[in-house]
Design a protein around this motif. Structure first.
Motif, short mmCIF file in Angstrom:
data_model
loop_
_atom_site.label_atom_id
_atom_site.label_comp_id
_atom_site.label_asym_id
_atom_site.label_seq_id
_atom_site.Cartn_x
_atom_site.Cartn_y
_atom_site.Cartn_z
N LEU A 172 54.46 -22.51 56.26
CA LEU A 172 54.91 -21.27 56.01
C LEU A 172 54.29 -21.17 54.36
N SER A 173 54.23 -22.22 53.75
CA SER A 173 53.68 -22.15 52.34
C SER A 173 52.17 -21.65 52.07
N GLY A 174 51.53 -21.49 53.42
CA GLY A 174 50.34 -20.88 53.48
C GLY A 174 48.93 -21.79 53.46
N MET A 175 49.41 -23.10 53.30
CA MET A 175 48.37 -24.18 53.26
C MET A 175 47.84 -23.91 54.79
N ASP A 176 46.27 -24.17 54.78
CA ASP A 176 45.56 -23.79 55.85
C ASP A 176 45.20 -25.27 56.55
N ASP A 177 45.76 -26.17 56.03
CA ASP A 177 45.54 -27.44 56.52
C ASP A 177 46.46 -27.75 57.74
N VAL A 178 47.15 -26.96 58.19
CA VAL A 178 48.22 -27.32 59.15
C VAL A 178 48.09 -26.39 60.44
N ASP A 179 48.10 -26.64 61.63
CA ASP A 179 47.82 -25.75 62.51
C ASP A 179 49.08 -26.02 63.68
N LEU A 180 49.85 -25.11 63.75
CA LEU A 180 51.16 -25.15 64.64
C LEU A 180 51.01 -25.81 65.84
N ASP A 181 49.72 -25.19 66.37
CA ASP A 181 49.46 -25.51 67.97
C ASP A 181 49.06 -27.02 67.91
N GLU A 182 48.22 -27.67 67.07
CA GLU A 182 48.19 -28.96 67.01
C GLU A 182 49.20 -29.84 66.68
N ALA A 183 50.09 -29.21 65.80
CA ALA A 183 51.39 -29.99 65.55
C ALA A 183 52.17 -30.17 67.03
N ALA A 184 52.05 -28.88 67.61
CA ALA A 184 52.87 -29.17 68.77
C ALA A 184 52.12 -30.07 69.86
N ARG A 185 51.01 -30.25 69.88
CA ARG A 185 50.63 -31.25 70.76
C ARG A 185 50.51 -32.66 70.09
N VAL A 186 50.67 -32.89 68.87
CA VAL A 186 50.63 -34.04 68.51
C VAL A 186 52.05 -34.70 68.21
N LEU A 187 52.74 -33.89 67.54
CA LEU A 187 54.08 -34.51 67.12
C LEU A 187 55.13 -34.96 68.06
N PRO A 188 55.20 -34.40 69.19
CA PRO A 188 56.08 -34.50 70.47
C PRO A 188 55.96 -35.91 70.61
N ASP A 189 54.88 -36.53 70.86
CA ASP A 189 54.61 -37.93 71.48
C ASP A 189 54.95 -38.88 70.18
N ARG A 190 54.57 -38.60 68.85
CA ARG A 190 54.67 -39.70 67.87
C ARG A 190 56.21 -39.55 67.39
N ILE A 191 56.86 -38.50 67.66
CA ILE A 191 58.55 -38.43 67.51
C ILE A 191 58.92 -39.28 68.54
#
Length: 197
Positions: A172-191
């Protein structure tokens, strides 16, 4: 609902929708009495009648969108067939909400919301009690059955939502180093790994 109550609800919605658009476009500085009444086409008197103040309007706006977010998270839990699937669904639902409702997510992840939460934590918890207790009720049998690590509910909430909120704020802060689609793929297993017994 009487015709007068319906008109009142429409007026309140116009004010809330205008405030959200202004917040999305200009941040906190965009939410002024003049800007909201102009953008909504609603009179100053109606704003004060429905919300008492700008702070009251912003508080209602945050409650409205927090309620929607919590509702979507609860649906994700209820629709899953497994505990792991529920955690995955909850993480993905949160990230999808942020992407779909950017302006509301900006408000919910703002310093304004943080301050509001800190000063009115009990009131917010009380107004969202049904959804929060539903999460606790969902967790307890899974902890007792050994499907989840035996941790207090607030710690489980932090393990699930902490990384998701951090990613959302960064995006939301506009940083272009975060991709929400990638986060949705990676974070669930890590969490999930942090919660598994």
């Amino acid at each position: 609902m009487s015709p007068k109550q319906q008109r009142g609800a429409v007026t309140a919605d116009l004010l809330l929708d205008a405030a959200l658009r202004l917040y999305g476009a200009e941040g906190e500085r965009g939410i002024t009495v003049g800007a909201i009444t102009k953008a909504s086409g609603v009179s100053l008197g109606s704003l004060y009648h429905h919300f008492g103040s700008i702070d009251g309007l912003v508080a209602e706006l945050m409650h409205r969108w927090l309620s929607r977010l919590l509702g979507q998270l609860l649906v994700a839990l209820q629709e899953a067939r497994t505990t792991q699937g529920a955690i995955h669904g909850l993480v993905r639902a949160y990230l999808a909400f942020v992407e779909e409702h950017r302006d509301a997510a900006l408000l919910l992840h703002s310093s304004t919301a943080d301050q509001h939460t800190m000063t009115r934590a009990k009131e917010i918890r009380d107004t969202q009690e049904a959804r929060l207790s539903a999460f606790g009720q969902w967790l307890q049998p899974r902890i007792e059955s050994g499907e989840l690590a035996p941790l207090p509910t607030p710690l489980i909430e932090s393990l699930v939502l902490g990384p998701v909120v951090a990613v959302a704020r960064r995006w939301l802060s506009g940083m272009d180093d975060v991709d929400l689609d990638e986060a949705a793929r990676v974070l669930p297993d890590r969490i999930w790994r942090s919660l598994a017994p």
